[in-house]
Design an enzyme around this catalytic site. Structure first.
Site, PDB file in Angstrom:
ATOM      1  N   LYS A   1       2.955   3.277  -6.195  1.00  0.00           N
ATOM      2  CA  LYS A   1       2.566   3.079  -7.587  1.00  0.00           C
ATOM      3  C   LYS A   1       2.579   4.402  -8.177  1.00  0.00           C
ATOM      4  CE  LYS A   1       0.108  -1.287  -7.758  1.00  0.00           C
ATOM      5  NZ  LYS A   1      -1.269  -1.826  -7.613  1.00  0.00           N
ATOM      6  N   GLU A   2       3.043   4.603  -9.543  1.00  0.00           N
ATOM      7  CA  GLU A   2       2.839   6.094 -10.198  1.00  0.00           C
ATOM      8  C   GLU A   2       2.303   5.543 -11.661  1.00  0.00           C
ATOM      9  OE1 GLU A   2       6.848   7.944 -10.369  1.00  0.00           O
ATOM     10  OE2 GLU A   2       7.400   6.845 -12.032  1.00  0.00           O
TER      11      GLU A   2
ATOM     12  N   LYS B   1       7.836  14.697 -19.219  1.00  0.00           N
ATOM     13  CA  LYS B   1       7.304  13.520 -18.583  1.00  0.00           C
ATOM     14  C   LYS B   1       6.711  13.698 -17.226  1.00  0.00           C
ATOM     15  CE  LYS B   1       8.099   8.789 -18.908  1.00  0.00           C
ATOM     16  NZ  LYS B   1       9.130   7.705 -18.850  1.00  0.00           N
TER      17      LYS B   1
END
Length: 163
Positions: free
Chosen positions: A70-71, A83
């Protein structure tokens, strides 16, 4: 041990056109479509694409010990086209990375010329120096190339549709 790796890709696509992909959730949709050998699946767990958005990234089979992670988007700068996404769970951290962050910077070099600078910043447990060899900008380089091609094709089809 901390480190970073950087890749730069120069392209004849305006930074603003690329940001329409990188700066939005469009990147999450395109990655498995254009680069299934890099990411098999990207799911939006929460968020609309801004800071705080959480994605679940699933890799294709064949990378030992690396199925998914997960990020969380920690920076989305729509003015400067930057970003950043930080790993917050999953196999990357289980392998022994203390931190793993990916940054994309789109740098305008002219009206129709830009550079996609992709950076991986990481920190690994001193007990696992072999993990440094796993850090690669190759998937980010492939992404930059494919997103550039996609943006050009999209612009061509929009221009043709308008004629």
């Amino acid at each position: 041990m901390k480190g970073s790796k950087v890749h730069e890709h120069e392209t004849d696509v305006p930074a603003s056109d690329l940001w329409a992909i990188y700066g939005t959730l469009r990147a999450a949709e395109l990655l498995p479509e254009l680069l299934p050998h890099v990411l098999a699946k990207v799911e939006v767990i929460s968020g609309e694409g801004g800071v705080g958005t959480i994605l679940q990234l699933t890799f294709p089979p064949g990378i030992p010990g690396l199925e998914s992670y997960k990020e969380k988007f920690t920076k989305v700068d729509n003015e400067n086209y930057i970003k950043e996404a930080q790993a917050i769970g999953g196999d990357i951290l289980k392998l022994g990375f203390l931190s793993y962050m990916v940054r994309f910077e789109l740098i305008a070099k002219g009206p129709d010329l830009s550079v996609i600078r992709s950076t991986v910043e990481y920190e690994i447990d001193d007990a696992h120096p072999e993990l440094e060899a796993m850090v690669s900008t190759a998937p980010l380089a492939a992404t930059a190339e494919k997103f550039s091609e996609h943006a050009k094709e999209k612009k061509v089809s929009i221009t043709q549709a308008a004629s």
